[in-house]
Design an enzyme around this catalytic site. Structure first.
Site, mmCIF file in Angstrom:
data_model
loop_
_atom_site.group_PDB
_atom_site.id
_atom_site.type_symbol
_atom_site.label_atom_id
_atom_site.label_comp_id
_atom_site.label_asym_id
_atom_site.label_seq_id
_atom_site.Cartn_x
_atom_site.Cartn_y
_atom_site.Cartn_z
ATOM 1 N N GLN A 136 -2.235 -4.851 5.636
ATOM 2 C CA GLN A 136 -0.990 -5.162 4.938
ATOM 3 C C GLN A 136 -0.059 -3.953 4.901
ATOM 4 O OE1 GLN A 136 -1.968 -6.977 1.076
ATOM 5 N NE2 GLN A 136 -1.256 -8.893 1.955
ATOM 6 N N ARG A 159 -3.621 -3.983 -13.094
ATOM 7 C CA ARG A 159 -2.366 -3.394 -12.651
ATOM 8 C C ARG A 159 -1.187 -3.784 -13.541
ATOM 9 N NH1 ARG A 159 -2.659 -5.101 -6.433
ATOM 10 N NH2 ARG A 159 -3.453 -6.986 -7.485
ATOM 11 N N THR A 169 -14.968 -10.397 -6.386
ATOM 12 C CA THR A 169 -14.193 -9.179 -6.659
ATOM 13 C C THR A 169 -13.613 -9.149 -8.062
ATOM 14 O OG1 THR A 169 -12.348 -7.834 -5.845
ATOM 15 C CG2 THR A 169 -12.125 -10.207 -5.601
ATOM 16 N N GLU A 192 -5.764 2.202 -7.521
ATOM 17 C CA GLU A 192 -6.961 1.884 -6.735
ATOM 18 C C GLU A 192 -7.809 0.820 -7.434
ATOM 19 O OE1 GLU A 192 -9.219 2.488 -3.369
ATOM 20 O OE2 GLU A 192 -7.840 4.109 -3.878
ATOM 21 N N GLY A 193 -8.346 -0.096 -6.644
ATOM 22 C CA GLY A 193 -9.259 -1.095 -7.186
ATOM 23 C C GLY A 193 -8.611 -2.046 -8.164
ATOM 24 N N CYS A 204 -5.283 2.047 -1.703
ATOM 25 C CA CYS A 204 -6.649 1.637 -1.360
ATOM 26 C C CYS A 204 -7.190 2.666 -0.380
ATOM 27 C CB CYS A 204 -6.659 0.234 -0.764
ATOM 28 S SG CYS A 204 -8.308 -0.320 -0.247
ATOM 29 N N ASP A 209 -7.764 -7.873 -13.191
ATOM 30 C CA ASP A 209 -6.692 -7.111 -12.539
ATOM 31 C C ASP A 209 -6.016 -6.271 -13.606
ATOM 32 O OD1 ASP A 209 -4.484 -6.135 -11.132
ATOM 33 O OD2 ASP A 209 -4.148 -8.017 -10.059
ATOM 34 N N ARG A 211 8.203 -3.756 -0.945
ATOM 35 C CA ARG A 211 6.771 -4.038 -0.974
ATOM 36 C C ARG A 211 6.126 -3.160 -2.041
ATOM 37 N NH1 ARG A 211 2.129 -6.980 -0.313
ATOM 38 N NH2 ARG A 211 0.353 -5.600 0.011
ATOM 39 N N LEU A 212 5.383 -3.755 -2.982
ATOM 40 C CA LEU A 212 4.552 -2.989 -3.902
ATOM 41 C C LEU A 212 3.155 -2.932 -3.296
ATOM 42 C CD1 LEU A 212 5.471 -4.509 -7.409
ATOM 43 C CD2 LEU A 212 6.768 -2.898 -6.000
#
Length: 234
Positions: free
Chosen positions: A97, A154, A140, A118-119, A81, A152, A76-77
């Protein structure tokens, strides 16, 4: 728009240290975790891998002492948060989650990579700024863009480095997010399957989940009635 894996020369990461930590949740669920730190991660942040189930069991030789598996390792990645993971914020499903993933990985064996993103990669203060914009009507993703970021930010290069340091090359990814699969495969990780997580729907995160499904292509089995829900907060 999502981030592309970095093209910088990264080199391999190595395991820095690992330690057993008993962990628990407010609902009473507990587990033993092996928390692994790393040297050589491309962004210099303090990401950790959390080994659960049989991956919490290792010899003093190091975190790679677990013998190679014939089956893919469940991974799981999980992006950090603070509001959801620590304070139980109802604006997202992150804390739920995280709780689900720890229990499932404890049963199957595997790793949770806890990533300091984060975020969706913009940071804590900008995320709170984005919440203000969401309260004014932006969703969002648009709130991140209005602050000058991509929807996003990431980049999962560090996740690929961490898996390499752990000796994990074939994974079953516990996620609803197809972008994680896409980026990991581009970085050379063999993702044999994507295993969905549950849908942690509430009155306060319904719009957020709808937006993730509609704009981020997250595989969320949401009720038909949510088609009528707005997509502002989250």
């Amino acid at each position: 728009m999502t981030a592309e894996p970095t093209s910088r020369e990264t080199g391999p990461a190595t395991v820095r240290s690992h330690v057993l930590v008993p962990i628990g949740f407010a609902d009473g669920f507990s587990a033993t975790a092996r928390i692994v730190s790393f040297d050589g991660l491309v962004d210099g942040r303090e990401h950790v891998a959390i080994g659960l189930g049989d991956r919490a069991e290792t010899s003093s030789a190091g975190a790679r002492a677990h013998p190679p598996d014939l089956a893919p390792t469940v991974v799981r990645l999980h992006s950090e948060c603070l509001t959801g993971d620590v304070f139980g914020s109802g604006r997202c499903d992150c804390g739920a989650q995280l709780r689900e993933s720890v229990e499932r990985l404890s049963a199957t064996g595997g790793y949770l990579l806890y990533l300091r993103q984060e975020g969706r990669g913009i940071g804590l203060y900008p995320k709170l700024d984005a919440y203000v914009l969401q309260d004014s009507g932006l969703d969002t993703y648009d709130a991140n863009v209005a602050l000058g970021f991509r929807a996003d930010e990431r980049d999962y290069t560090v996740a690929a480095q961490m898996l390499g340091a752990l000796g994990v090359t074939r994974i079953a990814l516990l996620s609803n997010n197809p972008d994680k699969v896409r980026q990991l495969r581009a970085l050379g990780v063999t993702v044999t399957s994507r295993v969905p997580t549950g849908v942690h729907l509430s009155r306060t995160n319904a719009a957020y989940l709808r937006t993730k499904a509609r704009r981020g292509a997250h595989a969320l089995d949401l009720p038909v009635a949510m088609q009528e829900v707005g997509s502002g907060s989250g």
